[in-house]
Design a protein around this motif. Structure first.
Motif, PDB file in Angstrom:
ATOM      1  N   MET A  32      -2.430  -7.127  -6.549  1.00 36.23           N
ATOM      2  CA  MET A  32      -3.291  -8.090  -7.216  1.00 36.23           C
ATOM      3  C   MET A  32      -3.900  -8.757  -8.746  1.00 36.23           C
ATOM      4  SD  MET A  32      -4.616  -9.998  -4.130  1.00 36.23           S
ATOM      5  CE  MET A  32      -5.915 -10.479  -4.322  1.00 36.23           C
ATOM      6  N   VAL A  33      -4.145  -7.626  -9.008  1.00 31.65           N
ATOM      7  CA  VAL A  33      -5.555  -7.892 -10.636  1.00 31.65           C
ATOM      8  C   VAL A  33      -4.246  -8.743 -11.783  1.00 31.65           C
ATOM      9  CG1 VAL A  33      -4.983  -4.982 -10.937  1.00 31.65           C
ATOM     10  CG2 VAL A  33      -6.353  -6.998 -11.874  1.00 31.65           C
ATOM     11  N   LEU A  34      -2.247  -8.160 -11.101  1.00 24.94           N
ATOM     12  CA  LEU A  34      -1.654  -8.298 -11.914  1.00 24.94           C
ATOM     13  C   LEU A  34      -1.652  -9.746 -11.981  1.00 24.94           C
ATOM     14  CD1 LEU A  34       0.459  -7.931 -13.926  1.00 24.94           C
ATOM     15  CD2 LEU A  34       1.880  -7.216 -11.921  1.00 24.94           C
ATOM     16  N   THR A  35      -1.448 -10.547 -10.785  1.00 24.22           N
ATOM     17  CA  THR A  35      -1.735 -11.195 -10.216  1.00 24.22           C
ATOM     18  C   THR A  35      -2.753 -12.049 -10.501  1.00 24.22           C
ATOM     19  OG1 THR A  35       0.221 -11.540  -8.263  1.00 24.22           O
ATOM     20  CG2 THR A  35      -1.057 -13.250  -8.654  1.00 24.22           C
ATOM     21  N   VAL A  36      -3.862 -11.724 -10.350  1.00 20.80           N
ATOM     22  CA  VAL A  36      -5.077 -13.312 -11.357  1.00 20.80           C
ATOM     23  C   VAL A  36      -5.802 -12.632 -12.336  1.00 20.80           C
ATOM     24  CG1 VAL A  36      -7.731 -12.415 -10.631  1.00 20.80           C
ATOM     25  CG2 VAL A  36      -6.055 -12.201  -8.908  1.00 20.80           C
ATOM     26  N   THR A  37      -5.015 -11.553 -13.356  1.00 19.21           N
ATOM     27  CA  THR A  37      -5.263 -11.846 -14.567  1.00 19.21           C
ATOM     28  C   THR A  37      -4.255 -12.482 -15.013  1.00 19.21           C
ATOM     29  OG1 THR A  37      -4.046 -10.044 -15.037  1.00 19.21           O
ATOM     30  CG2 THR A  37      -6.390  -9.625 -14.819  1.00 19.21           C
ATOM     31  N   LEU A  38      -2.520 -12.409 -14.647  1.00 19.05           N
ATOM     32  CA  LEU A  38      -1.507 -14.019 -15.067  1.00 19.05           C
ATOM     33  C   LEU A  38      -2.074 -14.611 -15.128  1.00 19.05           C
ATOM     34  CD1 LEU A  38       1.491 -11.759 -13.865  1.00 19.05           C
ATOM     35  CD2 LEU A  38       0.407 -12.216 -16.495  1.00 19.05           C
ATOM     36  N   SER A  39      -2.835 -15.374 -14.237  1.00 14.20           N
ATOM     37  CA  SER A  39      -3.172 -16.200 -13.812  1.00 14.20           C
ATOM     38  C   SER A  39      -4.750 -16.898 -14.481  1.00 14.20           C
ATOM     39  CB  SER A  39      -2.869 -16.851 -11.696  1.00 14.20           C
ATOM     40  OG  SER A  39      -2.506 -16.940 -11.303  1.00 14.20           O
ATOM     41  N   ALA A  40      -5.187 -16.294 -14.851  1.00 13.19           N
ATOM     42  CA  ALA A  40      -6.141 -16.310 -15.489  1.00 13.19           C
ATOM     43  C   ALA A  40      -6.134 -17.080 -16.586  1.00 13.19           C
ATOM     44  CB  ALA A  40      -7.538 -15.510 -15.437  1.00 13.19           C
ATOM     45  N   GLY A  41      -5.214 -16.111 -16.732  1.00 10.29           N
ATOM     46  CA  GLY A  41      -4.778 -16.050 -19.019  1.00 10.29           C
ATOM     47  C   GLY A  41      -4.788 -17.488 -19.181  1.00 10.29           C
ATOM     48  N   PHE A  42      -4.388 -18.589 -18.114  1.00 10.87           N
ATOM     49  CA  PHE A  42      -3.995 -19.479 -18.823  1.00 10.87           C
ATOM     50  C   PHE A  42      -5.087 -20.516 -19.208  1.00 10.87           C
ATOM     51  CE2 PHE A  42      -0.137 -19.353 -15.645  1.00 10.87           C
ATOM     52  CZ  PHE A  42       0.594 -18.637 -16.435  1.00 10.87           C
ATOM     53  N   ALA A  43      -6.208 -20.222 -18.707  1.00  8.59           N
ATOM     54  CA  ALA A  43      -7.410 -21.544 -19.007  1.00  8.59           C
ATOM     55  C   ALA A  43      -8.586 -20.408 -19.332  1.00  8.59           C
ATOM     56  CB  ALA A  43      -8.059 -21.605 -17.142  1.00  8.59           C
TER      57      ALA A  43
END
Length: 227
Positions: A32-43
């Protein structure tokens, strides 16, 4: 595998969660944290503000997931006890003893086949039948143990995000912090996979590599998309 230094939390996780459940909670938290940080990294913004955004995303997602997982633990416990209550009621309402025994065999049998002989199974079936006939069935409700088990779930999910969050406290560049966090998460997935391999009595290295590959795929996709 991450271990809490708090003896109370450690006791809770071992009392209410078996090894597979503990590994599962940590695995879900890491993914979960890997997925969310990767997603948040875009913005994420640049500089310290961006690093802070990713830090909050890492911690916030696992707090939310920990709460959800704790609620699911409570619901599962209620469902399990409800199933036991339904079993007792169906036995008590059975037309005759043969029908009641058939109900017990159908529900309990699969759990006993690998650990008992047929003769022993019949004795156990009849013992369960005798107990169920006189059992009092009450409405199922949450218990103290349900809430403590839910706390154990929350604790493991939350702790699993701490290694991923640490780089965002150390590095001012969100991009650098994100990549360091990614590496830590992939290493954690490898370790979790090895631990799961031990428990499942299968290849430790193979299980670790599969788990790490999942993390690498997530990171690779994010990089290809510009994250």
């Amino acid at each position: 595998m991450i271990r809490s230094t708090n003896p109370i939390r450690l006791h809770l996780t071992h009392k209410y969660l078996d090894p597979a459940d503990r590994l599962g909670e940590i695995l879900f938290g890491v993914i979960m944290v890997l997925t969310v940080t990767l997603s948040a990294g875009f913005a994420a913004d640049s500089g310290k503000d961006g690093a802070r955004e990713l830090l909050l995303a890492a911690i916030g997602c696992n707090i939310a997931w920990g709460i959800i997982d704790g609620i699911m633990y409570i619901m599962y416990g209620i469902t399990e006890r409800g199933g036991q209550a339904r079993l007792i009621l169906s036995i008590q309402k059975a037309a005759n003893e043969d029908v009641a025994l058939d109900i017990v065999r159908r529900v309990v049998g699969p759990k006993l086949e690998l650990v008992t002989e047929p003769e022993q199974q019949d004795v156990l079936y009849r013992s369960i039948l005798a107990h169920a006939k006189t059992g009092n069935v009450r409405r199922v409700s949450p218990t103290k143990d349900d809430f403590l088990g839910a706390l154990a779930c929350f604790w493991l999910v939350f702790v699993s995000c701490l290694p991923a969050a640490a780089p965002f406290l150390v590095f001012s560049s969100p991009h650098v912090a994100l990549r360091v966090s990614n590496v830590l998460m992939v290493v954690m997935l490898f370790i979790i996979g090895m631990k799961w391999g031990d428990y499942a009595y299968t290849s430790r290295i193979g299980a670790g590599l599969i788990m790490a590959a999942v993390g690498l795929v997530l990171v690779g996709v994010a990089i290809l998309l510009g994250g």
